[in-house]
Enzyme design. Sequence first.
Site, mmCIF file in Angstrom:
data_model
loop_
_atom_site.group_PDB
_atom_site.id
_atom_site.type_symbol
_atom_site.label_atom_id
_atom_site.label_comp_id
_atom_site.label_asym_id
_atom_site.label_seq_id
_atom_site.Cartn_x
_atom_site.Cartn_y
_atom_site.Cartn_z
ATOM 1 N N ASP A 144 -3.948 2.364 -5.324
ATOM 2 C CA ASP A 144 -2.769 2.463 -4.478
ATOM 3 C C ASP A 144 -2.142 1.263 -3.926
ATOM 4 O O ASP A 144 -1.462 1.408 -2.919
ATOM 5 C CB ASP A 144 -2.629 3.930 -3.465
ATOM 6 C CG ASP A 144 -3.196 3.526 -2.140
ATOM 7 O OD1 ASP A 144 -3.977 2.893 -2.040
ATOM 8 O OD2 ASP A 144 -2.478 3.925 -1.271
ATOM 9 N N GLU A 145 -3.034 0.027 -3.953
ATOM 10 C CA GLU A 145 -2.844 -1.045 -3.189
ATOM 11 C C GLU A 145 -3.009 -2.307 -3.942
ATOM 12 O O GLU A 145 -3.884 -2.304 -4.811
ATOM 13 C CB GLU A 145 -3.265 -0.969 -1.707
ATOM 14 C CG GLU A 145 -4.699 -1.137 -1.994
ATOM 15 C CD GLU A 145 -5.321 -0.847 -0.746
ATOM 16 O OE1 GLU A 145 -5.804 -1.971 0.088
ATOM 17 O OE2 GLU A 145 -5.876 0.257 -0.293
ATOM 18 N N ASP A 197 0.923 -1.237 -0.041
ATOM 19 C CA ASP A 197 -0.070 0.142 -0.134
ATOM 20 C C ASP A 197 0.833 1.235 -0.163
ATOM 21 O O ASP A 197 1.764 1.239 0.975
ATOM 22 C CB ASP A 197 -0.805 -0.088 1.256
ATOM 23 C CG ASP A 197 -1.973 1.250 1.435
ATOM 24 O OD1 ASP A 197 -2.949 0.919 0.960
ATOM 25 O OD2 ASP A 197 -1.416 2.246 1.611
HETATM 26 N N1 DCP Z 1 -8.921 8.229 -0.758
HETATM 27 C C1 DCP Z 1 -10.049 9.126 -1.138
HETATM 28 N N2 DCP Z 1 -10.924 9.192 -0.327
HETATM 29 C C2 DCP Z 1 -10.863 8.521 0.989
HETATM 30 C C3 DCP Z 1 -9.856 7.717 1.272
HETATM 31 C C4 DCP Z 1 -8.681 7.762 0.420
HETATM 32 O O1 DCP Z 1 -10.054 9.751 -2.126
HETATM 33 N N3 DCP Z 1 -11.864 8.645 1.835
HETATM 34 C C5 DCP Z 1 -7.590 8.214 -1.844
HETATM 35 C C6 DCP Z 1 -6.607 9.208 -1.456
HETATM 36 C C7 DCP Z 1 -5.502 8.343 -1.131
HETATM 37 C C8 DCP Z 1 -5.716 6.945 -1.689
HETATM 38 O O2 DCP Z 1 -7.185 7.026 -1.862
HETATM 39 O O3 DCP Z 1 -4.289 8.719 -1.047
HETATM 40 C C9 DCP Z 1 -5.378 5.739 -0.849
HETATM 41 O O4 DCP Z 1 -5.961 5.846 0.311
HETATM 42 P P1 DCP Z 1 -5.475 4.987 1.486
HETATM 43 O O5 DCP Z 1 -6.551 4.775 2.602
HETATM 44 O O6 DCP Z 1 -4.446 4.152 1.240
HETATM 45 O O7 DCP Z 1 -4.661 6.295 2.393
HETATM 46 P P2 DCP Z 1 -3.399 6.985 1.755
HETATM 47 O O8 DCP Z 1 -2.523 6.362 0.736
HETATM 48 O O9 DCP Z 1 -3.447 8.623 1.543
HETATM 49 O O10 DCP Z 1 -2.331 6.965 3.492
HETATM 50 P P3 DCP Z 1 -1.710 5.754 3.880
HETATM 51 O O11 DCP Z 1 -0.480 6.097 4.040
HETATM 52 O O12 DCP Z 1 -2.621 5.829 5.454
HETATM 53 O O13 DCP Z 1 -1.951 4.336 3.149
HETATM 54 CA CA CA Z 2 -2.132 4.078 0.869
HETATM 55 CA CA CA Z 3 -4.930 2.178 0.194
#
Ligand code: DCP
Ligand code: CA
Ligand code: CA
Length: 672
Positions: A571-572, A468
Amino acid sequence: MWSLRCGLRQSLGRVMTRAMSASVPQIAPAPIMSANHVKRLNRKKLASALDPAAKTWFVDAYCTAEAYDLNGLHRLIRREGLYDSFEMFEGGFRDAASVNYEHGCDALRITPRYLVDDERREIFFLCGGSVVFWNVTELERLTILRKLRDFEKGRYPENFVFDEAEKMSYSHSEVAKAFLQKNQIILANESSPKHLDKYTFSHALALSVKLGILEATLDEFVEKIEHVHEDLRKEGLIRLSRTEVLKKLGALFALRHSVNLSSEFLDETPDFYWDRENLEPLYQHMKDYLNIGKRAKVMNEKLSLCCDLMDILVTHLNDTHHVRLEWMIIILIVIEVVCEFIHLMPLNMNDDFDSDTGDDDLFSDDINHDVPFHHAGTLMELNDNKAGMADLDKEKISRIIEEASKGSKFYDHKKKQQERIDAKIADLLRKKKAITEEQLKNASAKVGQIVRNLEKSRDLSRTFVHVDMDAFYAAVEMRDDPSLSDGSENIIVFIRRDKPMAVGGPGMLATSNYLARRFGVRAAMPGFIGQKLCPDLIIVPPNFEKYRAVNAIFSEVFAKYDPNYSAMSLDEAYLDITEFLRLDQNVRKPSDLSHAEEVVSDLREEIFLATQLTASAGIAPNTLLAKVCSDINKPNGQFYLRPERPVVAEFVEKLSVRKACGIGKVLESKLH
Ligand code: DCP
Ligand code: CA
Ligand code: CA
């Protein structure tokens, strides 16, 4: 059907009296009548256009399955290159292009690259298994429905799919807002972006066709048990075997589960609409037009009557059977609750439903039933179940959020949502109260047995990895804009870039960097609240094309380690590296790390070299655990759960239910 209805009324005297005093009085006199009838009063009236000269087209909606694998479908569409495609989800972007794992991708929109006429063809796939076609010929529709088959989970019978399809006409008009008039959809030429209006109409249509399928399933069920009633009346006999009765009960529970789970059928307005003032009334109007709320109520009423009929069947079976059946019913209730849990789980779930953790809690008696169930303090409690948010002053942050949002539309929306959750929990607790000690003991024993059997079949031989990306959108934006960093050269993104920033807009944030998380700023939070929590917060608008391009780069790395990797969002992904490890065995030098850890560390390094972004990973014997593990050493870290029975058991025991993917605040409070 009518004979059944009338007969039922006599033989189910007790039951009917109860039903008639139930909450939907206007439908009680003929409760087993076809719900489709109610629907059909309103459907398939293809009205002429407002302006007879105005050109009209058609919109067609089908529900073909319980759910779609939209990720898989999207990959196919991109590979084929015939359509441009866009993904939408609750996080709230007007033209989103990313699937969000936590919330699931809600819909996929595609438009053909090759135009046939001036009117745009447009197709929406909704995750609940419905597809809506705007101006698409029958031939193209059928082709797409055929391709869709590979991505359907729980396919519905073909005849139901086509019988329950909806068709409406639509046209365009020089007005500012889309509307519904004389059974026709009028799209506004001045509305921008127009596809959101279409999505809103499609959303309601999708619900309608879904409900149509559930109605048809129930009607079929009622028809099938018609002879039971006849036998009962003529000969006082029941010709159904116990197994048949149980099967039917199971089917009923499954149906009830579907209707109740889709709270959108009733009055819930999805989060998507909370800050879309034009769209919410459109959605509600369309739902009213399609009679969805009423049909769902009728359906629930019919379901309870059927359950009562089954109740009678049970009492007619002999005593031993009776006792057996009774606890089977309890099991079914347990299964219903567990299903709600499983429903939200990703792949490989069955392996992971581990022994001693959650099950007892479903029925633990530590709740005072008469006390309201949620938020002793604030309504807008901070959800800190996210990497980089441990040890925050949660109470203080929640108070700021509450203050910042009071009086806003967002607050009202959340309040209504909470009230509905409370009502649901109250209902669950009422049901729970009706369960006797004896029934509970039997059910627990049975569930214990199931769990022991599952434990026996636990397979620890494979190595799964969940990778991720860290603060994905935020990290991409920070990488590409030096002004978002402090300019220092440290290679680890999260030390180098120390300005609090988030990606999104005033309506909703998609994510935040790790520094902003220290202030309580996180995804799925309106931007205006983020700025209250952290006045220096920089908010950057999203750029989905860029995130997609980055995704294409690291996906190539994934494919090297597992050509069949499953992408769960932009992203994962899950990788099964068992085979890679086997082939890689002899090529490696000895090291302190285990083989799997070495390999995953290489994989993350490759991603960094290719993208200048960090990823975190979890390594475990199944995907659910790997997902949990990838969060443990985030950002830029990895965690290895050794594939040994006691290690896994101890790990799972310590895990809070919230860590299981799919269990959010709402489901957690229902389970407690
Ligand atoms: N995303 C979004 N709305 C949300 C959650 C996430 O648009 N409610 C988008 C933005 C994030 C991406 O999806 O960058 C990936 O979500 P993640 O939950 O994996 O969160 P992040 O990658 O941002 O942070 P982490 O480091 O906790 O994985
Ligand atoms: Ca992420
Ligand atoms: Ca994610």
